[in-house]
Design a protein around this motif. Structure first.
Motif, mmCIF file in Angstrom:
data_model
loop_
_atom_site.group_PDB
_atom_site.id
_atom_site.type_symbol
_atom_site.label_atom_id
_atom_site.label_comp_id
_atom_site.label_asym_id
_atom_site.label_seq_id
_atom_site.Cartn_x
_atom_site.Cartn_y
_atom_site.Cartn_z
ATOM 1 N N SER A 111 -0.264 1.256 -10.889
ATOM 2 C CA SER A 111 0.079 0.353 -9.804
ATOM 3 C C SER A 111 -0.828 0.637 -8.616
ATOM 4 C CB SER A 111 1.544 0.540 -9.394
ATOM 5 O OG SER A 111 1.767 1.870 -8.949
ATOM 6 N N VAL A 112 -0.972 -0.370 -7.765
ATOM 7 C CA VAL A 112 -1.750 -0.219 -6.544
ATOM 8 C C VAL A 112 -0.782 -0.079 -5.379
ATOM 9 C CG1 VAL A 112 -3.419 -1.282 -4.995
ATOM 10 C CG2 VAL A 112 -3.697 -1.519 -7.473
ATOM 11 N N ALA A 113 -0.845 1.045 -4.690
ATOM 12 C CA ALA A 113 0.057 1.318 -3.583
ATOM 13 C C ALA A 113 -0.664 1.068 -2.265
ATOM 14 C CB ALA A 113 0.565 2.756 -3.648
ATOM 15 N N ALA A 114 -0.090 0.236 -1.409
ATOM 16 C CA ALA A 114 -0.691 -0.101 -0.129
ATOM 17 C C ALA A 114 -0.200 0.868 0.949
ATOM 18 C CB ALA A 114 -0.340 -1.531 0.257
ATOM 19 N N TYR A 115 -1.073 1.142 1.924
ATOM 20 C CA TYR A 115 -0.689 1.966 3.063
ATOM 21 C C TYR A 115 -1.361 1.403 4.312
ATOM 22 C CZ TYR A 115 -5.207 4.059 1.903
ATOM 23 O OH TYR A 115 -6.530 4.251 1.611
#
Length: 772
Positions: free
Chosen positions: A559-563
């Motif tokens: 998954s791609v986790a945004a911050y």
């Protein structure tokens, strides 16, 4: 015999010195005792060091020559409030790493610029950082976000090579040193059209066997083969008075050990006999190309228009042995390509009371990251117990505490047997994470003199970024699952746990679609400056620092986790003084930085690869730099620098499943409280020269940890270097030593394998040089 023949070739270079003219040696030939004049350019305007309020450490070409500074990390060692990280793979400025502080964030915190091109992080290890024919290195400490934008929250490094000259020049050098190191280098400059067009050309070839040997592979693990080529063209056409154009092309090709090249520590005398036992070679090949056009046109006595365009491409291919064991069991490859192009248009104004600049900037960075590996993932025993315990109670409607305890004990007993049978999970993995970052900005910086002594300082940057990324990866089990027959009464659980393992791997076998995030930031700077006398001045400034947000790939979950972005406010006081008719300078800066929304890595509990970046931190740091330099006579000079930094995480919690570790109160990695450097240089009329310098780093920690002092201590160390020789106008011969007292310390020590990143050993070398 091979080295003797090469040394003889080096001697033949000196024979070419007949009829050549002397090179200028500033410290020896200047009849005045004034400290060497330094012009700072990293703030996008030419300004004397004594008039620069930012904390800047400048290493000039003359100092590079005097101190035998061979690469950028020699500069790091001699600069107050700077330190290496993980060997020569990165650096800290005021305790803040150029890449990240707590493992979080994909953008850098301090950018290295080479001839105007901003290099990506991977080039800080394998890029063009040799100091041959370099004109100046500037270390700007503290946030530079107003003028430099993203990736400069900790500071910036400005490396500028020597420029073409209208007077013919030629230099050639051969260097022979410990580690079977041999370096050849030449540089030439001169006019093509008198006073209108000039060129400069520099080449350096370096070969070294290094100090770490692998008896299994029968090869040197930290050997280096590096070729650096640079060409520059200067245009000042008489038909267009006021126009100056500088074109630069540079190519660097480096084949070296993997950036983290460890030595075994379970052998006697492991500092003196450095061994690696990997069954697979760990190497990094990096190719860097830089193209820059810097054009300036003087519109009037007060106005200058600058246009700067740059392009650089960095290609890195690495092979890695993960477990560093003789067996061919855990290894991988990684290929990274980063291409960056940027354009900047700037108008500089130099009036009597108002001095400043206004500019616009745009850059695009395309990155490709391909990796493949056979990786042994440590079995997540705690996760297995937490998953298995509820399943053992599935037939119990409302379990009592005794039943829950019995189920947990049964799950734990089975987990012990299963993990003994499958201690690591072998996984075949391949992944691709392409990304594109587009940045646009407008910025301004100015000084306005209210009176002859009092000036106002101000500036801002409005930064807009589009960050696009996606992920594609595959993972498969590469081992043999345990069979029920060997588990006795627990046989019925084996199939369930095998399915649990397969499910974890399958979860990583997926793709994340492309997504784009946008960030906007307003970054102001303001302050005051007061000039008590022509030689004594001080200032107070406040500036906002910034690192953009982004996305990271969680490999375990695919998954791609945004911050989100993180910010600092930096408050700084500066003092600039000159004494004894300018022969002595004493400069100081003191700072306090407040850091919020800090990007940190958190683990979500599935396994060691179930990690992603979140805005989970808050911290602060404070300290000072003090730098003193004096030229006692035209031939005798000395310097001393002292840096102090204290760092602290105020809020830093890391989650691993149900376990939350509170690291608040711990210090930043690679942030020694004290750094110091001192040097003295003497040149005699008879041609003898002598230089001695030393640098000190107090205790520091190699990682953020609850028990930092016990698990991650880097002991304090003092390193001395020297250079001694004989030189005439047309040639010179020198012997030198690095780490003369053979100080020993570890930059990082693994706790799972008996290996460490060891300090550089004592090195003795010979340099032969000719100058036309």
């Amino acid at each position: 015999m091979k080295r003797m023949g090469l040394a003889a070739s080096a001697l033949s270079v000196l024979a070419m010195a007949q009829g050549v003219q002397a090179a200028e040696i500033a410290a020896a030939d200047d009849p005045a005792n004034a400290v060497e004049a330094v012009v700072v350019t990293g703030e996008k305007t030419a300004r004397g060091l004594q008039q620069t309020v930012s904390s800047v450490a400048v290493t000039t070409a003359a100092r590079i020559e005097r101190e035998n500074i061979q690469d950028f990390y020699d500069v790091v060692a001699r600069t107050a409030n700077m330190s290496e990280t993980y060997g020569k793979t990165g650096f800290t400025i005021r305790g803040v790493s150029n890449s990240n502080v707590s493992g979080g964030g994909t953008g850098g915190l301090a950018t290295v610029y080479v001839d105007g091109a901003a290099l990506p992080q991977e080039a800080v290890y394998g890029g063009p950082l040799e100091m041959w024919d370099i004109g100046q290195v500037e270390i700007l400490r503290g946030p530079q976000s107003t003028l430099q934008g993203r990736n400069s929250l900790a500071g910036a490094v400005i490396i500028t090579s020597a420029n073409p000259t209208y007077t013919p020049q030629f230099r050639a050098r051969a260097n022979l040193a410990s580690g079977d190191e041999l370096v050849y280098a030449i540089a030439a400059s001169g006019p093509i059209v008198a006073d209108q067009m000039a060129f400069r050309f520099a080449v350096e070839k370096k070969d070294s066997d290094g100090f770490i040997y692998n008896p299994n592979l029968k090869r040197d693990m930290d050997a280096v083969d590096n070729l650096y080529i640079r060409g520059k063209l200067l245009l000042t056409p008489s038909a267009l008075p006021g126009l100056r154009a500088l074109l630069t092309y540079a190519h660097n090709d480096r084949d070296s050990g993997y950036e983290f090249t460890y030595s075994r520590t379970d052998r006697p005398d492991y500092y003196d006999h450095r061994i690696d036992l990997s069954g697979d070679p760990s190497r990094t090949k990096t190719k860097t190309d830089i193209l820059t056009a810097d054009i300036a046109y003087k519109l009037s006595d007060k106005l200058t228009l600058n246009a700067i365009a740059s392009f650089n491409a960095v290609n890195t291919d690495a092979t890695i042995d993960f477990d560093m064991a003789p067996a061919h069991s855990s290894y991988g490859t990684r290929a990274q390509t980063t291409k960056t192009d940027s354009q900047e248009l700037r108008l500089n104004y130099d009036g009597q009371r108002l001095k400043g600049l206004l500019g616009a900037y745009h850059a695009t960075r395309d990155a490709r990251d391909l990796s493949s590996s056979l990786t042994n993932v440590p079995f997540p025993r705690a996760t297995l117990v937490s998953v298995l315990t509820p399943s053992l109670l599935s037939g119990v409607g409302n379990p009592t505490p005794a039943q829950q305890a019995a189920a947990a004990a049964q799950a734990s007993a089975f987990a012990n047997l299963y993990v003994a049978s499958l201690p690591v999970i072998p996984v075949n993995y391949s992944g691709s994470q392409p990304s594109t970052i587009k940045t646009s900005a407008v910025f301004a910086d100015a000084t306005f003199a209210l009176t002859a002594k009092l000036s106002l300082l101000g500036g801002f940057r409005y930064d807009h970024e589009e960050n696009t990324g996606r992920s594609a990866q595959t993972a498969s089990f590469a081992g043999t699952y345990p069979t029920p027959a060997s588990f006795g009464p627990y046989a019925s659980y084996v199939a369930q746990v095998n399915a649990f393992v397969a499910g974890m791997i399958a979860q990583a076998n997926a793709s994340a679609p492309e997504g784009t995030r946008e960030f906007n930031a307003f970054l102001p700077k303001f302050g005051v400056k007061y000039q008590w006398t022509p030689d004594i001045g001080g200032s107070l400034t406040a500036q906002r620092g910034y690192r953009s947000g982004g996305s990271t790939v969680n490999q375990a979950r695919s998954s791609v986790a945004a911050y989100d972005p993180e910010y600092t406010w930096n408050y700084e006081a500066a003092l600039r003084t000159a004494w004894l008719d300018g022969s002595l300078t004493l400069n100081a800066n003191a700072f306090y930085t407040d850091w919020t929304q800090q990007q940190v890595v958190v683990n979500l509990g599935l396994n060691a690869y179930d990690s992603e970046v979140r805005n989970a931190g808050k911290s602060h740091l404070y300290g000072f730099e003090l730098e003193v330099a004096q030229r006692l006579t035209p031939r005798l000079s000395w310097y001393v620098s002292l840096g102090h930094t204290r760092t602290k995480f105020d809020d830093f919690k890391v989650t691993a499943g149900a376990l939350v570790s509170d690291l608040s109160g711990s210090e930043f990695p690679y942030a020694p409280h004290w750094t110091a450097a001192a040097g003295v240089d003497q040149r005699w009329d008879n041609g003898l020269i002598a230089h001695l310098d030393g640098n000190y780093r107090s205790n520091a920690f190699s990682e953020a940890d609850i028990n930092q002092a016990r698990t991650a201590l880097i002991k304090k160390h003092l390193v001395f270097n020297g250079r001694f020789g004989y030189e005439r106008a047309r040639w010179g011969a020198y012997v030198y030593g690095r780490n003369l007292l053979n100080a020993t310390y570890s930059q990082y020590t693994r706790t799972d394998i008996p290996v460490a990143l060891l300090s550089e050993p004592r090195i003795i070398g010979l340099t032969l040089e000719t100058r036309w």
